[in-house]
Design a protein around this motif. Structure first.
Motif, mmCIF file in Angstrom:
data_model
loop_
_atom_site.group_PDB
_atom_site.id
_atom_site.type_symbol
_atom_site.label_atom_id
_atom_site.label_comp_id
_atom_site.label_asym_id
_atom_site.label_seq_id
_atom_site.Cartn_x
_atom_site.Cartn_y
_atom_site.Cartn_z
ATOM 1 N N LEU A 253 0.828 -1.200 0.000
ATOM 2 C CA LEU A 253 0.000 0.000 0.000
ATOM 3 C C LEU A 253 0.864 1.252 0.000
ATOM 4 O O LEU A 253 0.566 2.233 -0.707
ATOM 5 C CB LEU A 253 -0.929 -0.007 1.215
ATOM 6 N N ALA A 254 1.947 1.244 0.783
ATOM 7 C CA ALA A 254 2.866 2.386 0.797
ATOM 8 C C ALA A 254 3.479 2.600 -0.580
ATOM 9 O O ALA A 254 3.590 3.739 -1.059
ATOM 10 C CB ALA A 254 3.963 2.161 1.838
ATOM 11 N N ILE A 255 3.878 1.513 -1.235
ATOM 12 C CA ILE A 255 4.459 1.612 -2.576
ATOM 13 C C ILE A 255 3.412 2.109 -3.572
ATOM 14 O O ILE A 255 3.690 2.957 -4.423
ATOM 15 C CB ILE A 255 5.030 0.252 -3.012
ATOM 16 N N LEU A 256 2.183 1.588 -3.445
ATOM 17 C CA LEU A 256 1.114 1.978 -4.374
ATOM 18 C C LEU A 256 0.766 3.450 -4.233
ATOM 19 O O LEU A 256 0.584 4.151 -5.243
ATOM 20 C CB LEU A 256 -0.119 1.108 -4.117
ATOM 21 N N CYS A 257 0.674 3.947 -3.021
ATOM 22 C CA CYS A 257 0.368 5.368 -2.817
ATOM 23 C C CYS A 257 1.447 6.246 -3.439
ATOM 24 O O CYS A 257 1.142 7.256 -4.090
ATOM 25 C CB CYS A 257 0.226 5.668 -1.323
ATOM 26 N N ALA A 258 2.704 5.875 -3.245
ATOM 27 C CA ALA A 258 3.801 6.647 -3.830
ATOM 28 C C ALA A 258 3.780 6.542 -5.351
ATOM 29 O O ALA A 258 4.100 7.515 -6.056
ATOM 30 C CB ALA A 258 5.133 6.146 -3.270
ATOM 31 N N TRP A 259 3.419 5.379 -5.872
ATOM 32 C CA TRP A 259 3.341 5.196 -7.327
ATOM 33 C C TRP A 259 2.270 6.112 -7.923
ATOM 34 O O TRP A 259 2.465 6.686 -8.995
ATOM 35 C CB TRP A 259 3.015 3.736 -7.631
ATOM 36 N N ARG A 260 1.150 6.248 -7.227
ATOM 37 C CA ARG A 260 0.090 7.107 -7.744
ATOM 38 C C ARG A 260 0.497 8.578 -7.763
ATOM 39 O O ARG A 260 -0.032 9.367 -8.548
ATOM 40 C CB ARG A 260 -1.161 6.946 -6.870
ATOM 41 N N LEU A 261 1.443 8.949 -6.912
ATOM 42 C CA LEU A 261 1.860 10.351 -6.837
ATOM 43 C C LEU A 261 3.002 10.694 -7.784
ATOM 44 O O LEU A 261 3.154 11.845 -8.171
ATOM 45 C CB LEU A 261 2.281 10.686 -5.400
ATOM 46 N N ARG A 262 3.833 9.675 -8.151
ATOM 47 C CA ARG A 262 4.993 10.000 -8.985
ATOM 48 C C ARG A 262 5.431 8.817 -9.853
ATOM 49 O O ARG A 262 6.599 8.739 -10.229
ATOM 50 C CB ARG A 262 6.150 10.465 -8.078
ATOM 51 N N GLY A 263 4.554 7.898 -10.140
ATOM 52 C CA GLY A 263 4.884 6.815 -11.038
ATOM 53 C C GLY A 263 5.942 5.873 -10.485
ATOM 54 O O GLY A 263 6.093 5.713 -9.269
ATOM 55 N N THR A 264 6.704 5.282 -11.392
ATOM 56 C CA THR A 264 7.705 4.283 -11.005
ATOM 57 C C THR A 264 8.751 4.860 -10.067
ATOM 58 O O THR A 264 9.131 4.230 -9.072
ATOM 59 C CB THR A 264 8.392 3.708 -12.261
#
Length: 374
Positions: A65-76
């Motif tokens: 979930l932490a990785i997914l939230c960061a992905w939604r804000l700035r991609g890979t």
């Protein structure tokens, strides 16, 4: 997608990685407060969709979930930076503690603290399983046949964790497949995934990587469901640790910030020192990054996928049973009378008084240190 600077992601996700004591509930609360309440980078519906999607994946759901939230804000790039900063603080701390607890000649108080905290671990596992039951029970609804299957999955997972160890993942997958088959429309063919029980690696760093790979990619349900598999490999198959040392590793995974999956870093440290600990962590967490980065756009669809939901009902319920079943081999690792007293007190603290896990482990460690010094 709200575009947020990588420096901001590194700072905020690193802060959560430092203060995220208490496991997934604490991580989810901190991420919600940051991304939804304070910064409003995500709305509540997006965040809830993320929780639902990551709960359908193998591995540590709160880390994903932490990785997914960061992905939604700035991609890979955001996923890599956010996930790294979320994981590293707890990893550094747990490796430092592993070096202390697994030293060749640690002080008596250290051994006592480890024995005390380890004595409370079976209570923590049972508390984790008990907390997951209500949600799984609601998922099956009021249909009697579904509830009978639910009890069967729960029992199968418990027996697998308590007795078979290395075959646990097959039981989890089988429970998921059964539930998919039950819900398949009449006359339609259901695809049955093939799961191979591969032999153990020969030893050394290859074996460390193999154990970590199973933890990161095959442990459906995350958290304590990985404990029986790790104990079988670390104690019985490779002999890297004693049962008592493994209990210490699980306790360290609970009292440090970050997911309990970081326990595998202690196992790697016991096998091959710092290199082994770092290798185990990298291999165990790599699938979580891969799931989000390569499947991110499709994750939300999982929540509305009937087969995925059916698999979650079967495998997820068996995973709860596995967590409960893991208390038996963990309890069997205790050797002194005072440890059983600590275990009884921890059960009362967690299940009757409903107090926190971290305080239970720290108090048990203090008791153990005092016993060793007396």
């Amino acid at each position: 997608m709200t575009r947020v600077g990588l420096g901001t992601i590194a700072r905020e996700w690193g802060r959560i990685g430092c203060i995220g004591f208490g496991g997934p509930p604490a991580h989810i609360s901190l991420l919600r407060d940051l991304c939804v309440t304070r910064r409003k980078w995500l709305d509540e519906a997006e965040f809830e969709e993320g929780i639902a999607a990551t709960n359908l994946l193998p591995g540590p759901a709160s880390t994903q979930l932490a990785i997914l939230c960061a992905w939604r804000l700035r991609g890979t790039a955001g996923a890599l930076v956010g996930g790294f900063c979320f994981i590293v603080p707890g990893l550094v701390l747990i490796l430092a503690l592993a070096a202390l607890f697994l030293a060749a000649d640690p002080p008596p108080w250290v051994l006592g603290a480890a024995a005390g905290a380890g004595a409370a671990v079976p209570a923590v596992a049972l508390h984790a399983a008990w907390g997951l039951i209500p949600g799984s029970w609601r998922r099956v609804g009021a249909v009697r046949a579904a509830r009978v299957r639910w009890v069967g999955y729960l029992a199968a997972g418990a027996v697998a964790a308590a007795v078979t160890g290395p075959w646990l993942v097959l039981v989890l997958v089988a429970a998921g497949i059964v539930e998919i088959t039950v819900h398949a429309p009449s006359g339609r063919r259901t695809a049955w995934p093939v799961v191979l029980a591969l032999p153990a690696a020969s030893g050394g760093l290859v074996a460390v990587a193999w154990v970590a790979a199973k933890v990161g990619a095959l442990s459906y349900g995350g958290g304590f469901v990985i404990i029986p598999m790790m104990q079988q490999d670390a104690v019985h198959t490779y002999g890297w640790m004693t049962d008592a040392q493994f209990l210490n590793a699980v306790a360290l995974g609970q009292i440090t910030p970050g997911p309990v999956v970081q326990t595998v870093a202690v196992v790697g440290f016991a096998a091959a020192g710092l290199v082994g600990g770092l290798l185990a962590a990298v291999v165990a967490f790599a699938p979580s990054f891969a799931f989000v980065i390569f499947a991110g756009p499709r994750l939300e669809r999982l929540r509305h996928n009937g087969k995925a939901q059916a698999f979650l009902t079967g495998a997820g319920t068996a995973a709860i049973g596995a967590i409960a079943g893991s208390t038996l081999p963990l309890t069997a690792s205790l050797h002194t009378n005072w440890q059983f007293v600590v275990l009884a007190a921890a059960l009362g603290w967690l299940l009757v008084l409903r107090r926190g896990v971290v305080t239970a482990l720290l108090a048990a460690g203090v008791v153990g240190a005092l016993v060793a010094l007396s």
